[in-house]
Design a protein around this motif. Structure first.
Motif, PDB file in Angstrom:
ATOM      1  N   LEU A  37     -14.501  51.420  45.045  1.00  0.00           N
ATOM      2  CA  LEU A  37     -14.426  52.542  44.115  1.00  0.00           C
ATOM      3  C   LEU A  37     -13.557  52.199  42.916  1.00  0.00           C
ATOM      4  N   VAL A  69     -19.151  55.531  41.516  1.00  0.00           N
ATOM      5  CA  VAL A  69     -18.414  56.336  42.499  1.00  0.00           C
ATOM      6  C   VAL A  69     -18.997  57.734  42.638  1.00  0.00           C
ATOM      7  N   THR A  75     -13.998  58.680  50.602  1.00  0.00           N
ATOM      8  CA  THR A  75     -13.046  57.682  50.121  1.00  0.00           C
ATOM      9  C   THR A  75     -12.328  57.102  51.327  1.00  0.00           C
ATOM     10  N   THR A 149     -14.796  62.682  46.742  1.00  0.00           N
ATOM     11  CA  THR A 149     -15.477  61.850  45.756  1.00  0.00           C
ATOM     12  C   THR A 149     -14.567  61.755  44.543  1.00  0.00           C
ATOM     13  N   VAL A 216      -9.842  50.441  47.964  1.00  0.00           N
ATOM     14  CA  VAL A 216     -10.317  51.822  47.985  1.00  0.00           C
ATOM     15  C   VAL A 216     -11.837  51.737  47.940  1.00  0.00           C
ATOM     16  N   ASN A 218     -15.925  53.202  49.709  1.00  0.00           N
ATOM     17  CA  ASN A 218     -16.663  54.392  50.120  1.00  0.00           C
ATOM     18  C   ASN A 218     -16.942  54.408  51.622  1.00  0.00           C
TER      19      ASN A 218
END
Length: 219
Positions: A37, A69, A75, A149, A216, A218
């Motif tokens: 992300l 993203v 996350t 998100t 970081v 998804n």
């Protein structure tokens, strides 16, 4: 013969259904790999030690969030350790602010296996497969997915507090060795995870490398 006539159609039907199911599975293909992300920590890591009664604060800046993203449904944060036998986490949270602002608009608990204060055994091969852990063999821990998100209109601060005990005195944080990440951070003494909505992000940000936080994603 009558019994044989009854069994053949049943057998053929089972074969057809099995082939259809196999084709459907094959068409699905392998699971998609997780996507970044933001630009996480690339290359080798360094180490920052002695974390008893300290908080690591990490900025995930909205300005650096990738365009793709918007399709992410969750996350997932990944943290790394380079030394120690056991990490006793006191608490973990994710603060949300408007981009470029320090006023907290949301506080989200961050968890590992359902709890925000996990005990992580760094010598357990089921947790950290490559032993002993070090800067060349950091132990990377995937935290629980957060139903969030990220948006480019917000900034996010991941804060992790390690309790005041002898275990955390020997814990080492995996840090970015080279400045090739959009993640930044700082550290402060005491528990900095208790801020409420409307309060400000703890001071001290200096734009240096992140502490513990490596990726970081998804998933």
């Amino acid at each position: 013969m009558k019994k044989l006539k009854l069994r053949i159609p049943t057998l053929l039907l089972c074969i057809v259904l099995f082939c259809m199911a196999s084709t459907a599975v094959a068409q699905q293909g392998p699971a998609a790999p997780p996507i970044n992300l933001v630009a996480g920590v690339g290359g080798p890591v360094s180490s920052s030690n002695e974390w008893a009664n300290y908080s690591a604060l990490n900025l995930i800046a909205g300005a650096f969030i990738f365009p793709a993203v918007s399709s992410a449904k969750a996350t997932v944060l990944y943290i790394g350790f380079t030394a120690g036998t056991e990490a006793d986490i006191g608490n973990m949270v994710l603060y949300t602010t408007k981009r470029g602002n320090y006023k907290i608009s949301a506080v989200t608990p961050v968890k590992l296996k359902g709890v925000s204060n996990p005990i992580i055994s760094l010598t357990n091969k089921k947790v950290c497969p490559t032993q002993p852990i070090s800067v060349t063999n950091p132990c990377v821990i995937r935290l629980d997915p957060i139903s969030l998100t990220p948006t480019t209109l917000s900034d996010y601060y991941f804060v992790m507090y390690l309790g005041n005990n002898s275990n955390n005195a020997s814990v080492g944080a995996a840090n970015a060795l080279y400045p090739i990440t959009s993640l930044t951070g700082w550290y402060l003494g005491g528990d900095q995870t208790q801020q409420k909505v409307g309060q400000s992000i703890p001071s001290g940000y200096n734009g240096t490398h992140p502490y513990f936080l490596l990726y970081v994603m998804n998933n």
